[in-house]
Design an enzyme around this catalytic site. Sequence first.
Site, mmCIF file in Angstrom:
data_model
loop_
_atom_site.group_PDB
_atom_site.id
_atom_site.type_symbol
_atom_site.label_atom_id
_atom_site.label_comp_id
_atom_site.label_asym_id
_atom_site.label_seq_id
_atom_site.Cartn_x
_atom_site.Cartn_y
_atom_site.Cartn_z
ATOM 1 N N TYR A 1 0.842 -1.284 0.067
ATOM 2 C CA TYR A 1 0.033 -0.093 0.012
ATOM 3 C C TYR A 1 0.776 1.335 -0.097
ATOM 4 O O TYR A 1 0.638 2.117 -1.057
ATOM 5 C CB TYR A 1 -1.015 -0.012 1.014
ATOM 6 C CG TYR A 1 -1.699 1.235 1.378
ATOM 7 C CD1 TYR A 1 -2.256 1.846 0.666
ATOM 8 C CD2 TYR A 1 -1.309 2.152 2.543
ATOM 9 C CE1 TYR A 1 -3.044 3.069 0.674
ATOM 10 C CE2 TYR A 1 -1.812 3.232 2.904
ATOM 11 C CZ TYR A 1 -2.748 3.639 1.975
ATOM 12 O OH TYR A 1 -3.376 5.084 1.846
ATOM 13 N N PHE B 1 -2.188 11.667 7.973
ATOM 14 C CA PHE B 1 -1.823 11.067 9.073
ATOM 15 C C PHE B 1 -3.133 10.105 9.478
ATOM 16 O O PHE B 1 -3.793 9.373 8.538
ATOM 17 C CB PHE B 1 -1.082 11.768 10.224
ATOM 18 C CG PHE B 1 0.189 12.070 10.047
ATOM 19 C CD1 PHE B 1 0.629 12.677 8.833
ATOM 20 C CD2 PHE B 1 1.354 11.160 10.538
ATOM 21 C CE1 PHE B 1 2.019 12.531 8.525
ATOM 22 C CE2 PHE B 1 2.620 11.324 10.486
ATOM 23 C CZ PHE B 1 2.853 11.918 9.376
ATOM 24 N N ASN B 2 -3.769 10.146 10.560
ATOM 25 C CA ASN B 2 -4.861 9.447 10.853
ATOM 26 C C ASN B 2 -6.228 9.998 10.862
ATOM 27 O O ASN B 2 -6.609 10.518 11.986
ATOM 28 C CB ASN B 2 -4.739 8.636 11.937
ATOM 29 C CG ASN B 2 -3.497 7.374 12.006
ATOM 30 O OD1 ASN B 2 -2.486 7.941 11.719
ATOM 31 N ND2 ASN B 2 -3.850 6.138 11.997
ATOM 32 N N ARG C 1 -0.634 7.278 17.544
ATOM 33 C CA ARG C 1 -0.817 8.164 16.105
ATOM 34 C C ARG C 1 -1.282 9.314 16.312
ATOM 35 O O ARG C 1 -1.705 9.864 17.335
ATOM 36 C CB ARG C 1 -2.097 7.186 15.626
ATOM 37 C CG ARG C 1 -1.681 5.814 15.247
ATOM 38 C CD ARG C 1 -0.546 5.611 14.083
ATOM 39 N NE ARG C 1 -0.444 4.132 13.673
ATOM 40 C CZ ARG C 1 0.540 3.489 14.059
ATOM 41 N NH1 ARG C 1 1.274 3.999 15.473
ATOM 42 N NH2 ARG C 1 0.647 2.287 14.039
HETATM 43 N N1 UDP Z 1 -5.371 -0.723 16.730
HETATM 44 C C1 UDP Z 1 -5.698 -1.575 17.502
HETATM 45 N N2 UDP Z 1 -6.731 -2.188 17.250
HETATM 46 C C2 UDP Z 1 -7.728 -2.075 16.260
HETATM 47 C C3 UDP Z 1 -7.568 -1.412 15.222
HETATM 48 C C4 UDP Z 1 -6.409 -0.619 15.592
HETATM 49 O O1 UDP Z 1 -5.217 -1.926 18.572
HETATM 50 O O2 UDP Z 1 -8.955 -2.600 16.216
HETATM 51 C C5 UDP Z 1 -4.136 -0.099 16.670
HETATM 52 C C6 UDP Z 1 -3.237 -0.445 15.504
HETATM 53 O O3 UDP Z 1 -2.458 -1.573 15.836
HETATM 54 C C7 UDP Z 1 -2.235 0.791 15.509
HETATM 55 C C8 UDP Z 1 -3.165 1.839 15.812
HETATM 56 O O4 UDP Z 1 -4.370 1.296 16.586
HETATM 57 O O5 UDP Z 1 -1.174 0.574 16.410
HETATM 58 C C9 UDP Z 1 -3.704 2.845 14.619
HETATM 59 O O6 UDP Z 1 -4.279 1.886 13.598
HETATM 60 P P1 UDP Z 1 -5.108 2.247 12.487
HETATM 61 O O7 UDP Z 1 -5.590 0.983 11.648
HETATM 62 O O8 UDP Z 1 -6.263 3.096 13.105
HETATM 63 O O9 UDP Z 1 -4.108 3.205 11.732
HETATM 64 P P2 UDP Z 1 -2.835 2.962 10.904
HETATM 65 O O10 UDP Z 1 -2.187 1.742 11.640
HETATM 66 O O11 UDP Z 1 -2.971 3.050 9.455
HETATM 67 O O12 UDP Z 1 -1.805 4.203 11.481
#
Ligand code: UDP
Length: 328
Positions: free
Chosen positions: A144, A172-173, A223
């Site tokens: 990705y 970012f998020n 994040r």
């Molecule tokens: N995360 C988690 N449980 C979930 C979804 C996400 O613990 O059900 C954690 C994930 O491991 C990461 C953070 O939350 O450390 C952000 O994840 P997300 O998928 O929202 O964003 P990205 O990884 O793309 O930054």
Amino acid sequence: MDKKNIVVTGGTGFIGSSTAWLLAQSGYTPFVLDNFSTSVKPEKSLFNLIEVDLSQPDEVTKAFKKLPQIHAIFHFAAKALVPESTEKTWDYFHNNFNATLNLAEAATQFSVPYFIHSSTCAVYGIPQRIPISENSPLKPETPYGESKRASENILQQFSKWKGLSALNLRYFNPAGAITGSKCGELHDPETHLIPNIITSIHQNKPFKIFGNDYSTSDGTCIRDFIHIKDLAQAHLVALSFLETQPQGTFDCINVGKNQGVSVKEAIKTAEKVLGVQCKVEVHPRRHGDPAELIADTTQMKQKLRWQPQLPLEAMIEDHWNFIKGRIS
Ligand code: UDP
């Protein structure tokens, strides 16, 4: 040229639909190009909807031939599930890379001067330094992230050789929903933190924390969350910025808040906003998750002369209201 006609690819997805809505509210005319592969084709739409497979050059050309003169392309359409990209690698390159290539060519053929691309902090991979500035090394960890870096490179070439003014916004998020827009975050499967916390609270099911042994203050990942309303606004601001720059400008700008929130802090905030306890279970780390991602937003503030406003509480409350609106 009518400066108001904007092509919004992926305009039925979370970020694309929210931005198309804000564009329409701000007096622009969005033309949504989408293949509805990760969204449902709406029966009725506020916008002009054109079904097109952006990975096919002939389809893209055919779609642009039917459009009025376009001022800018906002390119959101992409496969964007990080874990899925490691399994469906071909799909990610075929879809994300070819769509950007075909749209950059359409911009050249149909004299579209401005191009704003949804890029991502995933292009940085596991960062060496926090906060992450735009000139940090680009080392994507997943297909990705690589497909987005490749898309950035395409735009750089079309900027250099074809005079396209292009901006990569490295998100970012994003989280939340824009009140009144009926747009929000609905992925299947949902992998993102804020929607999953809210679903767990709502369904009284344990929320899975992926890893509590990271080298962060509370052991969970950190994040940088940005409200979708702010992120959508960033695109309008970015277009205004490009319009003031010489034709052929190319740039990459982080869009975040420069504020780190850990998974545990996000859970606590959701509990406070919703007034309900969240059950949690600790699971192993998710493959490829960096411990900490926080944007250096100096460029965003200096170049766009803008910064996001809304707090995490609003992201949680607005996502919850969006979900409630769908349930009731
Ligand atoms: N995360 C988690 N449980 C979930 C979804 C996400 O613990 O059900 C954690 C994930 O491991 C990461 C953070 O939350 O450390 C952000 O994840 P997300 O998928 O929202 O964003 P990205 O990884 O793309 O930054």
